[in-house]
Design a protein around this motif. Structure first.
Motif, PDB file in Angstrom:
ATOM      1  N   PRO A  83       0.722  -1.389  -0.009  1.00  0.00           N
ATOM      2  CA  PRO A  83       0.016  -0.128   0.150  1.00  0.00           C
ATOM      3  C   PRO A  83       0.823   1.372   0.161  1.00  0.00           C
ATOM      4  O   PRO A  83       0.554   2.273  -0.733  1.00  0.00           O
ATOM      5  N   SER A  95      -3.946   5.882  -4.294  1.00  0.00           N
ATOM      6  CA  SER A  95      -3.523   4.391  -3.893  1.00  0.00           C
ATOM      7  C   SER A  95      -4.534   3.699  -3.149  1.00  0.00           C
ATOM      8  O   SER A  95      -4.632   2.423  -3.204  1.00  0.00           O
ATOM      9  N   THR A  99      -5.556  -0.525  -3.422  1.00  0.00           N
ATOM     10  CA  THR A  99      -5.514  -1.416  -2.090  1.00  0.00           C
ATOM     11  C   THR A  99      -6.467  -1.882  -1.631  1.00  0.00           C
ATOM     12  O   THR A  99      -6.863  -3.092  -1.265  1.00  0.00           O
ATOM     13  N   ARG A 102      -7.232  -4.862  -4.062  1.00  0.00           N
ATOM     14  CA  ARG A 102      -6.607  -5.995  -3.762  1.00  0.00           C
ATOM     15  C   ARG A 102      -7.009  -6.577  -2.571  1.00  0.00           C
ATOM     16  O   ARG A 102      -7.112  -7.847  -2.306  1.00  0.00           O
ATOM     17  N   ASN A 236       1.501  -7.889  -4.637  1.00  0.00           N
ATOM     18  CA  ASN A 236       1.755  -7.709  -3.174  1.00  0.00           C
ATOM     19  C   ASN A 236       3.293  -8.270  -2.747  1.00  0.00           C
ATOM     20  O   ASN A 236       3.324  -8.425  -1.662  1.00  0.00           O
ATOM     21  N   ASP A 239       5.270  -6.680   0.319  1.00  0.00           N
ATOM     22  CA  ASP A 239       4.736  -7.231   1.800  1.00  0.00           C
ATOM     23  C   ASP A 239       5.742  -8.059   2.225  1.00  0.00           C
ATOM     24  O   ASP A 239       6.045  -8.000   3.516  1.00  0.00           O
ATOM     25  N   SER A 329      -2.135 -10.390   2.697  1.00  0.00           N
ATOM     26  CA  SER A 329      -2.397  -9.305   1.599  1.00  0.00           C
ATOM     27  C   SER A 329      -3.744  -8.267   2.301  1.00  0.00           C
ATOM     28  O   SER A 329      -3.578  -7.200   2.098  1.00  0.00           O
ATOM     29  N   CYS A 332      -2.524  -6.275   5.185  1.00  0.00           N
ATOM     30  CA  CYS A 332      -1.745  -5.009   4.863  1.00  0.00           C
ATOM     31  C   CYS A 332      -2.658  -3.888   4.065  1.00  0.00           C
ATOM     32  O   CYS A 332      -2.632  -2.584   4.252  1.00  0.00           O
ATOM     33  N   ASP A 333      -3.558  -4.131   3.151  1.00  0.00           N
ATOM     34  CA  ASP A 333      -4.328  -3.347   2.352  1.00  0.00           C
ATOM     35  C   ASP A 333      -5.131  -2.749   3.178  1.00  0.00           C
ATOM     36  O   ASP A 333      -5.498  -1.538   3.040  1.00  0.00           O
ATOM     37  N   ALA A 336      -4.253   0.057   5.301  1.00  0.00           N
ATOM     38  CA  ALA A 336      -4.018   1.422   4.626  1.00  0.00           C
ATOM     39  C   ALA A 336      -5.258   1.919   4.365  1.00  0.00           C
ATOM     40  O   ALA A 336      -5.351   3.188   4.438  1.00  0.00           O
TER      41      ALA A 336
END
Length: 521
Positions: A83, A95, A99, A102, A236, A239, A329, A332-333, A336
């Motif tokens: 992200p 962005s 994100t 994804r 990703n 990551d 994934s 992390c997304d 963000a």
């Protein structure tokens, strides 16, 4: 702050724990799953001979490995996740769409992979207690599943929850465990089937059913399926690379491990399926169906133990794949998107919850085109990757301004226009549009042959068009920080002051002569 939390800021050095062997173990572990097992089998069903299918696997995964490494590089150098890397090209707020896309698909795929894991669980439980197969169904037909199948799905879903708890720098141990257990199970399955069939089976001597241009396009489609299968991990890649001990640890191990591990697993799948035809009179392409077939007709204790061990390995395999490609994934997304409320761990549990609530078995059964839509998602991801890789290697050439990645001031590098980079979005949409007509054809509509061919190469067409358009727009509308020299370093004020304690002028930030290319390593 909306742009930052502990999981979005650069990873502290104490968490740079992924060595070269951890990346090798990661790809060995990731390659052993049901999808990889059957990917070459689907090519043989298309009409290719076994060696043509295997050649496509070698070429496909050989091609995709450099893309993984290229997109992982910013994560390995600057120790930030996907992200944050996406902010450099799409903008601080632009962005968020990437994100979100994804993250949403990671949640959907988590459910789909968990459903496959439930099938693995069913085989393992049948090997332990054959009566599991006779559990009466108490669920209505509208549920889309049975009591037995839901129980197996829920058990797999439940045992996956502890793995989500571990942070990325520690979850590497799961992949090490998987890299040990799954190859042993694969070799066991391989030898067992050859011995039982008294040979490698008839598929190995069967010639191709295709010739000429039809053969060429079928091989192209087959190798593209391997590339598309990896589109999520291409996107990703930062990551995991963000936890690399050194940039080199995320480079050579991935370059060689990806194109070696996946073809080996595919070869085992080909041999096992070929042997199954000699044993049962028909080719059984799914390893889970073949294991289930072995449990029919009162098998011996040794057979039941062998099936249990192999099914257990597949459970570990599906668990590892779901963690690597989906829960991390999604974590992390979602971090963000909601940094004040969500971290990577909480995001992983949200993905697991969505995967349960979406009833994936019902979704798959109710739509014949659902898997086509999921596969086509590589078009969206390849367009994102095309923009990100062009941004890093061609536009700003390795230069990062770490302060501006977490600051929304209007003169920052990544604020662009109201936090959105129109160049990136124009390129991203272009990469999607070139494949739209072909995608419609894949869902059953009549479209021109040329559109179908373009869509069959969707990863390259999406990636290539988005990369070219992004480069041209940056030539017409230059961005701050564009560089003519490739140097991987942070040019923000605090980074310059660390390299040059006597520097007192902010103008030093833009001086390329003073930059230490090894500063971030």
């Amino acid at each position: 702050m909306f742009l930052s939390n502990d999981d979005l800021t650069p990873v502290p050095k104490s968490q740079w724990t992924w060595r070269s062997m951890n990346f090798v173990s990661f790809w060995i572990a990731d390659s052993f799953n049901v999808s990889t097992w059957v990917i070459a089998s689907s090519m043989i069903q298309l009409g290719l001979s076994w060696w043509q299918a295997w050649l496509c696997v070698w070429i496909g995964y050989g091609i995709v490995a450099p893309f993984i490494v290229a997109n992982a590089r910013p994560g390995a150098i600057f120790h930030v996740t996907f992200p944050v890397v996406a902010r450099t090209s799409f903008g601080l707020y632009g962005s968020l769409w990437c994100t979100f896309n994804r993250g949403a698909m990671a949640c959907v795929w988590y459910g789909v992979q968990a459903s496959i894991g439930g099938d693995c669980m069913k085989v393992m439980l049948r090997a332990m207690w054959p009566s599991v197969n006779d559990i009466p169904n108490r669920l209505p037909a509208s549920s889309g599943t049975t009591t037995r199948d839901f129980m197996c799905f829920f058990l797999f879903w439940l045992i996956s929850l502890p793995a989500i708890w571990f942070p990325i720098h520690q979850i590497r141990h799961l992949f090490t465990l998987k890299a040990v257990i799954t190859p042993i199970a694969g070799i066991t399955f391989f030898v067992w089937c050859i011995v039982k069939a008294k040979g490698v089976g008839p598929i190995m001597s069967r010639p191709s059913k295709l010739h000429g241009s039809e053969l060429s396009w079928s091989m192209l489609v087959s190798l593209m399926s391997c590339i598309s299968n990896m589109a999520t991990l291409v996107t990703n890649a930062p990551d995991f690379a963000s936890r690399a001990r050194t940039p080199r640890a995320a480079l050579w191990p991935q370059i060689f491990a990806v194109p070696l591990s996946f073809p080996i697993v595919s070869f085992v799948g080909i041999i096992v399926s070929s042997s199954s035809e000699a044993i049962y009179g028909e080719a059984i392409w799914s390893p889970l169906d073949l294991l289930g077939r072995s449990l029919d007709d009162s098998p011996s204790g040794a057979t039941r133990f062998g099936v249990w061990f192999i099914a257990f390995a597949f459970i570990i395999a599906q668990l590892g794949t779901n963690i690597s490609a989906n829960s991390i994934s999604a974590g992390c997304d979602l971090t963000a998107l909601f940094p004040r409320f969500i971290n990577i761990r909480r995001g992983g549990y949200i993905a697991a919850t969505v995967g349960l609530c979406m009833l994936p078995w019902n979704l798959l059964k109710s739509s014949n085109n659902f898997t086509s839509y999921l596969s086509a998602y590589s078009v969206f991801l390849s367009s994102i990757a095309g923009v990100m890789i062009t941004e890093y290697y061609v536009i700003r050439r390795g230069h990062y301004n770490m302060e501006d990645l977490y600051d929304s001031r209007k003169d920052g590098w990544y604020y662009y226009t109201w936090g959105i980079n129109f160049r990136a979005y124009a390129a991203y949409i272009s990469g999607i549009l070139i494949n739209v007509v072909g995608f419609a054809g894949a869902t059953g509509r009549t479209v021109p042959l040329a559109a179908t061919r373009i869509y069959q190469m969707s990863f390259f067409t999406g990636f290539g068009v988005s990369a070219i358009i992004y480069y041209l727009l940056n030539r017409l509308f230059p961005v701050p920080g564009a560089s003519a020299k490739f140097e991987e370093l942070d040019v923000s004020t605090c980074a310059v002051e660390r390299r040059h304690p006597d520097s007192s002028s902010a103008s030093d930030v833009g001086s390329k002569d003073d930059k230490d290319p090894n500063a971030t390593e």
